[in-house]
Design a protein around this motif. Structure first.
Motif, PDB file in Angstrom:
ATOM      1  N   SER A   1      -2.987  10.289  -6.096  1.00  0.00           N
ATOM      2  CA  SER A   1      -3.412  11.202  -5.028  1.00  0.00           C
ATOM      3  C   SER A   1      -4.867  10.930  -4.660  1.00  0.00           C
ATOM      4  O   SER A   1      -5.660  10.445  -5.474  1.00  0.00           O
ATOM      5  N   HIS A   2      -5.225  11.241  -3.433  1.00  0.00           N
ATOM      6  CA  HIS A   2      -6.553  10.993  -2.872  1.00  0.00           C
ATOM      7  C   HIS A   2      -6.884   9.509  -2.821  1.00  0.00           C
ATOM      8  O   HIS A   2      -8.058   9.136  -2.778  1.00  0.00           O
ATOM      9  N   GLY A   3      -5.867   8.669  -2.858  1.00  0.00           N
ATOM     10  CA  GLY A   3      -6.099   7.240  -2.708  1.00  0.00           C
ATOM     11  C   GLY A   3      -6.840   6.601  -3.870  1.00  0.00           C
ATOM     12  O   GLY A   3      -7.509   5.596  -3.702  1.00  0.00           O
ATOM     13  N   ILE A   4      -6.731   7.239  -5.035  1.00  0.00           N
ATOM     14  CA  ILE A   4      -7.416   6.667  -6.199  1.00  0.00           C
ATOM     15  C   ILE A   4      -6.468   5.698  -6.896  1.00  0.00           C
ATOM     16  O   ILE A   4      -5.333   6.057  -7.230  1.00  0.00           O
TER      17      ILE A   4
ATOM     18  N   ARG B   1      -6.940  -1.384   1.045  1.00  0.00           N
ATOM     19  CA  ARG B   1      -6.307  -0.069   1.182  1.00  0.00           C
ATOM     20  C   ARG B   1      -5.289  -0.113   2.312  1.00  0.00           C
ATOM     21  O   ARG B   1      -5.444  -0.888   3.264  1.00  0.00           O
TER      22      ARG B   1
END
Lengths: 118, 207
Positions: A65-68, A104
């Motif tokens: 989550s949150h692109g981590i 990303r």
């Protein structure tokens, strides 16, 4: 590798298919929570495979989550791994996909590699 | 007396059923032969001499050949003495890796890897000097080695650069985690001095 080192090698897990860098996989690993044992799933892309008998391992990267980015390394011959499922294989041009760490979204896509299905 | 002579095979890791991993050094230990028992009556102290690794008899001095032939033993390359009472052992006995059991604590003695001529940083864990602030060419030099007119000399034992490694090193009190009597394989937890193929001595840890 000397034969004597091979002699203490753990048997290969039959529930792990042949893995390649770039494979999208789901690793089912048994974990102990308190005094209960359950199977946890870790889904992601294999970015590295390391050979070497008992030391053989592979690293799976996923975006949490949150692109981590989260990476987890599993021992190939660990009895804690219940099974590994391969959903998709990708056409990759190197053995270690570390460049995915800096990419990303759309840029982090891998081109699918069609394999003859058995 | 509990001991063996062996050869370092290499390192790997053992994976337990619960997933814990143990770093392990494998040693091909034995078969060893008891080549001589030393007694208080004869030599003035108690010890056992073991031999390891068969060799072409031509490669042994005649004295060693005769010493081994006296007990109908094969020609052996390595002979080592182990202090302690012989107990049930007598010359001519054959020992396998099974003299040790999993859980035993042992000392492993070997000759460490040679490092050549090394500076004080690698050899004695000195710190380096600043890389900047005007220090141009002596970041790895040892700095001052003594005081002033008093004492006007260096104390003996001053740590300096020199030859490092290739010396006798003992890994003390390490655990035996694997024993395979058939293959004569002993696995100990952690590292052991020497290169792969180097001769090492395993003996029960005292104390």
């Amino acid at each position: 590798m000397p034969d004597l080192l091979k002699a203490v090698e753990a048997p290969l897990n039959q529930n792990i298919p042949e893995l390649h860098a770039g494979d999208s996989v789901s690793v089912h690993v048994r974990i102990v929570e308190g005094n209960k044992e359950r199977v946890q799933e870790f889904k992601g892309t294999i970015i590295r495979l390391r050979k070497g008998g008992n030391d053989a391992n592979f690293t799976v990267r996923r975006l949490a989550s949150h692109g981590i980015g989260v990476e987890r390394t599993f021992l190939l011959r660990s009895p804690r791994i219940e099974k590994v499922e391969v959903f998709r294989s990708a056409k990759v041009r190197r053995a270690q996909l570390y460049y995915l760490r800096d990419l990303r979204g759309k840029a982090a896509r891998l081109k699918e590699k069609r394999r003859p299905t058995a | 007396m509990k001991g063996l002579i062996g050869k370092k095979v290499g390192m790997t890791q053992l994976i337990a059923e619960d997933g814990t991993v143990t770093p392990v050094t494998l040693i091909e230990a034995g078969p060893c032969f008891v080549t001589q028992v030393r007694t208080v009556a004869k030599e003035g102290y108690e010890a056992v001499q073991l031999g390891f690794e068969e060799v072409n008899p031509k490669r042994l001095p005649a004295g060693e050949r005769g010493h081994l032939a006296a007990h109908n033993l094969p020609p052996l390359r390595h002979l080592r003495e182990f202090r302690g009472a012989a107990e049930a052992l007598k010359a001519g006995d054959r020992l396998t890796a099974a003299v040790f059991a999993i859980g035993d604590h042992v000392d492993v003695i070997g000759i460490s890897k040679g490092k050549g001529f090394q500076g004080t940083i690698k050899r004695h864990n000195f710190n380096r000097q600043p890389k900047s602030h005007g220090a141009s060419d002596r970041t790895r030099s040892p700095g001052s080695s003594g005081q002033t007119t008093t004492p006007g000399r260096l104390y003996k034992g001053k740590r300096m650069a020199g030859h490092m490694g290739s010396e006798r090193v003992t890994s003390q009190n390490i655990r035996v985690v694997l024993v395979d009597g058939e293959r004569n394989l002993v696995g100990v937890r952690g590292s052991v001095p020497g290169a792969k193929g180097a001769v090492v001595v395993i003996q029960a840890h005292r104390g």
